[in-house]
Scaffold this motif. Structure first.
Motif, PDB file in Angstrom:
ATOM      1  N   LEU A 188       0.901  -1.173   0.503  1.00 11.25           N
ATOM      2  CA  LEU A 188       0.880  -0.147   0.077  1.00 11.25           C
ATOM      3  C   LEU A 188       0.943   1.641  -0.213  1.00 11.25           C
ATOM      4  N   THR A 189       1.937   1.406   0.593  1.00 13.48           N
ATOM      5  CA  THR A 189       3.102   2.098   0.937  1.00 13.48           C
ATOM      6  C   THR A 189       3.224   2.197  -0.503  1.00 13.48           C
ATOM      7  N   LEU A 190       3.468   1.852  -1.240  1.00  9.68           N
ATOM      8  CA  LEU A 190       4.200   1.971  -2.457  1.00  9.68           C
ATOM      9  C   LEU A 190       3.381   2.575  -3.450  1.00  9.68           C
ATOM     10  N   CYS A 191       2.054   2.261  -3.212  1.00  9.97           N
ATOM     11  CA  CYS A 191       0.787   1.922  -4.500  1.00  9.97           C
ATOM     12  C   CYS A 191       0.187   4.212  -4.656  1.00  9.97           C
ATOM     13  N   MET A 192       0.717   4.179  -3.049  1.00  9.60           N
ATOM     14  CA  MET A 192       0.502   5.443  -2.504  1.00  9.60           C
ATOM     15  C   MET A 192       1.789   6.731  -3.081  1.00  9.60           C
TER      16      MET A 192
ATOM     17  N   ASN B 162      -1.151   0.677 -10.390  1.00 14.66           N
ATOM     18  CA  ASN B 162      -2.061   0.072 -10.032  1.00 14.66           C
ATOM     19  C   ASN B 162      -2.013  -0.707  -9.185  1.00 14.66           C
ATOM     20  N   ILE B 163      -2.944  -0.307  -7.728  1.00 15.50           N
ATOM     21  CA  ILE B 163      -3.005  -1.625  -6.630  1.00 15.50           C
ATOM     22  C   ILE B 163      -3.063  -3.232  -7.392  1.00 15.50           C
TER      23      ILE B 163
ATOM     24  N   ILE C 165      -6.622   6.242   2.950  1.00 14.96           N
ATOM     25  CA  ILE C 165      -5.457   4.710   3.565  1.00 14.96           C
ATOM     26  C   ILE C 165      -4.690   5.467   4.849  1.00 14.96           C
ATOM     27  N   VAL C 166      -3.449   6.193   4.773  1.00 16.14           N
ATOM     28  CA  VAL C 166      -2.937   7.378   5.728  1.00 16.14           C
ATOM     29  C   VAL C 166      -4.147   6.918   7.446  1.00 16.14           C
ATOM     30  N   ALA C 167      -5.325   7.630   6.987  1.00 16.95           N
ATOM     31  CA  ALA C 167      -6.351   7.483   8.057  1.00 16.95           C
ATOM     32  C   ALA C 167      -6.267   5.963   8.334  1.00 16.95           C
TER      33      ALA C 167
END
Length: 425
Positions: free
Chosen positions: A95-99, A104-105, A183-185
């Motif tokens: 998820l970090t790399l996607c952000m 695309n995930i 995602i951060v939330a």
């Protein structure tokens, strides 16, 4: 590949239960047989089928649940923690790399299994390295109780749900900024829930420590009251003995005049018993005096008791800490002596010493034979099931707080416990 992931998942959970939680393996042959058969059958199933209807992580959890002999809520909560851990750790870099890269995930999900493999390979050796560091904290995990572990299960389920839905946020309808923000939330909520749970258990631990301290203080007060009452009783008995002193001398003169040696020996023995009863041990410290005299008066019959050394007027060790160390060591010594046959030469020897730098308490007692393996278990705190082991955990905790040492030795039917506490203030 599926069998490999299943084996790694099973090994990782087993290492967490065995090295971190120190869980007991079920000694039942039926439980061991069931866990082995289930493992073998699922491996055959994975080998013969391309797709698995049941997730291998769930099967591994069932096997671990059968294999270990602990309360159901403890096993269930730790299985939830392991499941959440094995889900979050590989997902976090994805998820970090996607952000960060806006990739695309679906493309990044192909690499998820490699992160999962890395996590499963790292966890077993990591638990072995952390085994000694968690040694003192493991007993606290067993004091949490049903309510605490029920709370852990609820938090783990909520965090697992949040981590699962996070992958659904990478759709074309959301902007890159919106994805990052959500995602951060989610991860902030997960971290906050873990922090709040940790704070809750820390407060619970402090409450338990306060309860234990209050218990020690009450016990210490009771010992001092009992010691004061015994002193008053001994003082009255001593006055009565002094009052009858001349009568005793006259009676012994009469026995000597009648040449009644057996009667004289019996009479002197009775007076010796009175003298022994009136004896009061003094260590120049009210708490130590109360503890020593309490155990002295409850000694098994025909036990030789001796004390050497006294404490100075002021010592750096608190009354409650001194009470824990001295009472537990004396209790173990008394129990060891009581287990000896009455015809054995039973002894307890106490030595006190203290200066500005350190304080030492040495207790030597006769004992039944102790094997080297049993002594090693006592020394390394692997178990507290032997007669000398009762209460040693609390003694070690106090000794560690004062950066001291606790040595246990057995030689020639004599067990010696020496606690040294250092002045760290």
């Amino acid at each position: 590949m599926k069998i490999l992931f299943f084996g790694l998942d099973l090994t990782a959970i087993y290492c967490i239960f065995k090295n971190i939680l120190r869980a007991k393996i079920n000694t039942s042959r039926l439980a061991i047989a069931c866990s082995n058969i289930l493992t073998l059958m699922y491996c055959i199933y994975l080998f013969t089928h391309n797709k698995s209807v049941m997730p291998y992580s769930l099967v591994a959890a069932v096997i671990i649940y059968i294999l270990f002999d602990e309360t159901w809520y403890l096993k269930l909560s730790w299985l939830c923690i392991c499941s959440l851990l094995f889900t979050l750790l590989p997902m976090l870099p994805v998820l970090t790399l996607c952000m960060v890269t806006s990739i695309n995930i679906d493309f990044m999900s192909a690499y998820y299994k490699y992160f999962d493999l890395a996590v499963l390979l790292i966890i077993p050796p990591l638990t072995i390295l952390l085994r000694k560091k968690f040694m003192n904290h493991t007993p606290l995990l067993r004091t949490i109780g049903f309510k605490g572990y029920f709370l852990i299960i609820i938090i783990a389920v909520i965090d697992f749900f949040l981590s699962s839905i996070s992958t659904l946020l990478f759709t074309d309808e959301l902007s890159v900024f919106g994805r990052k923000l959500i995602i951060v939330a989610i991860f902030v909520m997960i971290v906050m829930s873990v922090v709040l749970l940790t704070l809750y258990f820390r407060l619970q631990h402090y409450h338990l420590v306060l309860q234990q301290t209050n218990y020690v203080n009450q016990k210490m007060l009771e010992l001092e009251k009992q010691h004061y009452h015994d002193l008053q009783q001994k003082n009255m008995d001593l006055r009565a003995f002094r009052h009858d002193y001349n009568s005793h001398i006259t009676a012994m003169h009469g026995l000597v005049a009648d040449n009644d040696l057996p009667g004289l020996k019996k009479y002197v023995k009775q007076l010796s018993d009175v003298k022994e009863f009136l004896h009061d041990w003094n260590a120049n410290h009210p708490v130590a005096d109360a503890i020593v005299n309490y155990f002295y008066e409850h000694l098994p019959a025909h036990t030789t008791f001796q004390q050497e050394g006294k404490f100075p007027e002021h010592i750096f060790v608190t009354d409650s800490d001194l009470c824990v160390v001295l009472s537990n060591l004396l209790k173990n010594a008394t129990e060891a002596v009581r287990k000896q046959p009455e015809q054995d030469d039973r002894k307890i020897y106490i030595s006190f010493y203290s200066n500005e730098e350190y304080l030492s308490i040495t207790i030597e007692n006769t004992s039944l034979p102790i094997q080297e393996k049993e002594l090693e278990q006592l020394t390394t705190a692997k178990t507290d099931t032997l007669n000398h082991g009762l209460g040693l955990k609390n003694v070690r905790m106090i000794v560690k707080r004062y950066q001291g040492t606790l040595s246990l030795q057995y030689e020639d039917n004599l067990f010696t416990a020496c606690a040294i506490l250092r002045n760290i203030y």
